[in-house]
Design an enzyme around this catalytic site. Sequence first.
Site, PDB file in Angstrom:
ATOM      1  CG  PHE A  65       1.526  -8.210  -1.227  1.00 23.05           C
ATOM      2  CD1 PHE A  65       2.792  -7.688  -1.904  1.00 23.05           C
ATOM      3  CD2 PHE A  65       0.659  -8.171  -0.934  1.00 23.05           C
ATOM      4  CE1 PHE A  65       2.765  -6.711  -1.076  1.00 23.05           C
ATOM      5  CE2 PHE A  65       0.066  -6.348  -1.438  1.00 23.05           C
ATOM      6  CZ  PHE A  65       0.856  -5.422  -0.953  1.00 23.05           C
ATOM      7  CG  ASP A  66       0.689  -5.509   2.350  1.00 21.46           C
ATOM      8  OD1 ASP A  66       0.854  -5.469   1.252  1.00 21.46           O
ATOM      9  OD2 ASP A  66       1.541  -4.412   2.448  1.00 21.46           O
ATOM     10  CG  HIS A 115       2.041   0.124   4.966  1.00 13.92           C
ATOM     11  ND1 HIS A 115       1.512  -0.813   6.115  1.00 13.92           N
ATOM     12  CD2 HIS A 115       2.329   0.010   3.977  1.00 13.92           C
ATOM     13  CE1 HIS A 115       0.893  -2.020   5.287  1.00 13.92           C
ATOM     14  NE2 HIS A 115       0.776  -1.876   3.526  1.00 13.92           N
ATOM     15  CE  LYS A 174       0.398  -5.759  -7.813  1.00 15.01           C
ATOM     16  NZ  LYS A 174      -1.292  -5.840  -7.116  1.00 15.01           N
ATOM     17  CG  ASP A 185      -0.369 -13.777  -4.433  1.00 18.99           C
ATOM     18  OD1 ASP A 185      -0.700 -13.209  -5.799  1.00 18.99           O
ATOM     19  OD2 ASP A 185      -0.031 -13.217  -3.531  1.00 18.99           O
ATOM     20  CE1 TYR A 203     -25.700  -6.571 -11.795  1.00 26.72           C
ATOM     21  CE2 TYR A 203     -26.033  -9.825 -12.259  1.00 26.72           C
ATOM     22  CZ  TYR A 203     -25.331  -8.165 -11.009  1.00 26.72           C
ATOM     23  OH  TYR A 203     -26.099  -8.284  -9.707  1.00 26.72           O
ATOM     24  CB  ALA A 208       0.706 -10.413  -8.247  1.00 28.34           C
TER      25      ALA A 208
HETATM   26  N1  F0G Z   1       0.079 -10.495  -4.079  1.00 29.57           N
HETATM   27  C1  F0G Z   1       0.822  -9.771  -4.297  1.00 29.57           C
HETATM   28  C2  F0G Z   1       2.264 -10.456  -4.510  1.00 29.57           C
HETATM   29  C3  F0G Z   1       0.774  -8.549  -4.061  1.00 29.57           C
HETATM   30  O1  F0G Z   1       1.828  -8.003  -4.924  1.00 29.57           O
HETATM   31  C4  F0G Z   1      -0.380  -8.262  -4.279  1.00 29.57           C
HETATM   32  C5  F0G Z   1      -0.114  -6.488  -4.627  1.00 29.57           C
HETATM   33  C6  F0G Z   1      -1.935  -8.531  -4.249  1.00 29.57           C
HETATM   34  C7  F0G Z   1      -1.415  -9.939  -4.239  1.00 29.57           C
HETATM   35  C8  F0G Z   1      -2.892  -8.197  -3.892  1.00 29.57           C
HETATM   36  O2  F0G Z   1      -3.051  -7.686  -4.988  1.00 29.57           O
HETATM   37  O3  F0G Z   1      -3.221  -4.715  -5.190  1.00 29.57           O
HETATM   38  O4  F0G Z   1      -4.486  -6.315  -6.761  1.00 29.57           O
HETATM   39  O5  F0G Z   1      -5.858  -6.242  -4.530  1.00 29.57           O
HETATM   40  N2  F0G Z   1       0.700  -5.334  -4.596  1.00 29.57           N
HETATM   41  C9  F0G Z   1       0.556  -4.280  -4.969  1.00 29.57           C
HETATM   42  C10 F0G Z   1       2.064  -3.882  -4.714  1.00 29.57           C
HETATM   43  C11 F0G Z   1      -0.388  -3.509  -4.124  1.00 29.57           C
HETATM   44  O6  F0G Z   1       2.089  -2.688  -4.311  1.00 29.57           O
HETATM   45  O7  F0G Z   1       3.295  -4.067  -4.145  1.00 29.57           O
HETATM   46  P1  F0G Z   1      -4.345  -6.562  -5.454  1.00 29.57           P
END
Ligand code: F0G
Length: 455
Positions: free
Chosen positions: A123-124, A447, A256, A213, A71, A215
Site C-alpha cells: 500500500f502507498d 497525490h 478498516k 498487513d 495512562y 487492514a
Molecule cells: N495498509 C493498507 C493495505 C491500507 O489500505 C492502509 C490504508 C494502510 C496500510 C495504512 O493504514 O491509513 O490506518 O495509516 N489505507 C487507506 C486507504 C488510507 O484509503 O486505502 P492507516
Amino acid sequence: MKIVPPPYRIKVVEPLEMTTRAEREAYLEEAGYNPFLLPSKAVYIDLLTDSGTGSMSDNQWAGMMIGDEAYAGSNNFYHLQETIEEIMGFRYVIPTHQGRGAENILFTVMLKEGDIVPNNMHFDTTKAHVQYRKAKALDLVIDEAYDPSSQHPFKGDMNTEKLREVLTRDGDRIPLVMMTVTCNSGGGQPVSMANLREVSEIAKAFGKPLYIDSARFAENAYFIKLREEGYQDKAIAEIVKEMFSYADGATMSGKKDALVNIGGFAAFKDEEMYRKSTVWAVFFEGFPTYGGLAGRDLEAMARGLKEVLDFDYLAYRTGQIKYLADRLLEAGVPIMEPAGGHAVYLDALRFLPDMPREHFPAFALTSALYLEGGIRAVEIGSVLAGRDQETNENVYSSLELVRLTIPRRTYTERHLDAIADAVISLYQNPTRVKGLKFIYEPPVLRHFTARFNYV
Ligand code: F0G
C-alpha cells in the site's frame, strides 16, 4: 442481482446536502482539481476511502462509555489484547494511532538502508515507509493482478517462484516478508489460504519472519470461504485464525476491518520483537498500552474486531460492492474484475482510451465524477505512483484506476444507484472528462496535496 437487506438498521443519521454544478465547479477549482483538497461539506457521496469512514455499532458506542483513560494498563488495553490474541493468535500487542503508526514501528526495528521488502503489493504508506529508510519495496503479486479483466479468484496472491528467486539471490538484504490482505493497491483482491501457507513455508525455509498487513483481513477471509476449496463450511473466525497462524506478526489499520474511525496496532508472536518495538512505540505513538489512542478508542476497536467476523455483515458488505460493479458492467463500463472487497475500481485506460497518459486519465476522471454527481473518488494510478527514485521520471503505473471506495455500514443501495448513474453518464459522454496537468507537485506522496489545472 439479488441483494440481502442489511443485517442492521439505522439509528443515527447524518444529513447530506447536494450542491449545484456551479458550486461544485468553484469548489473544484479552489481545490486545485484534487479531491483530497475538497472540504467534506462540498461532497454528497464520499468514496475517497473506506478508512475510518464507517459507522460504529450501538455496541461500540456503548463500549466508548467505559473507556478507562489511565495512562498505563487501561482495562480497555487488556480487552483489546485478549481479543487480538483470541482472534489472530498474537500474544503481544502495541496499539497505534493508525496503521502507518504500526508500520513506522515495525520498519524502524527491522529495516536498514539497502534492504528489500517483498510484499504481494505494498500500500502507498507502506511503500513510503520502506523507501524513506532507503530500502526497496518489491511487489511480487501474480501477473493476473495487472490484468483488469482476468477473473482469477485470488488476484492478491504472491508469485512464489519470484519470492524464492529473490530470497535466494538477495536473502541477506531481506529482513522480512510481507503480505497485504486484501491487496488494496491491486483492487481489493484477496489472497488465498494456499498462497499464504506457501509464502509462509518459503519465508520459514529462508529463516525470514512473515508479517501480514491485515487492514482488510475479514474481507479476505470472506472471499476464502466463498472461493477456496475446503473452506465453505468453516466459520470466518476459524479462517481468520488459520490465516494469522502462518504469520509472525501483523500491522493493522483499525480504520478498516476493526470498524473504527481511528486506531491501529502492531502485533507479534515473538516477545523479543515486541520488546524492541515498545521502545519505538514510546517514541512515536505513546506508552505501549495506549499507543496514541484514548481508552475508549481501544474499546471500540476490540468490539469492532469481533463484530467484523459476522458472516451476514461480510456478505452484505461485499454484496454492496458487487451490486455497484454489476450495475456498471451491465452498462459496459470497464472495471477491474472480479469485484473486490471494499471498492469498485474503474479502469481509466479503457474508460478514456484516447486520453494521453501524461494528462492523468484516472485523476481527470475523479474531477469529472465530482462535477457530475458530487461524488468524491480517488485515483490509484500514475499520480499516486509518483516518480522513479533514480531517474525522477513520472512512473506510468500499469494500472490507471479510479477507486470508488465504499465505507462500511454507511451508504444505501440508492446511493450506489446514484454513483452508478453518474459513472455511466460519463462513460457515455467521455468528452466531459478533461485531462489535467500539475501546477504544484510536492516531492513525496504527491497525490495528497498536488494541485492541477486543465491541460
Ligand atoms: N495498509 C493498507 C493495505 C491500507 O489500505 C492502509 C490504508 C494502510 C496500510 C495504512 O493504514 O491509513 O490506518 O495509516 N489505507 C487507506 C486507504 C488510507 O484509503 O486505502 P492507516
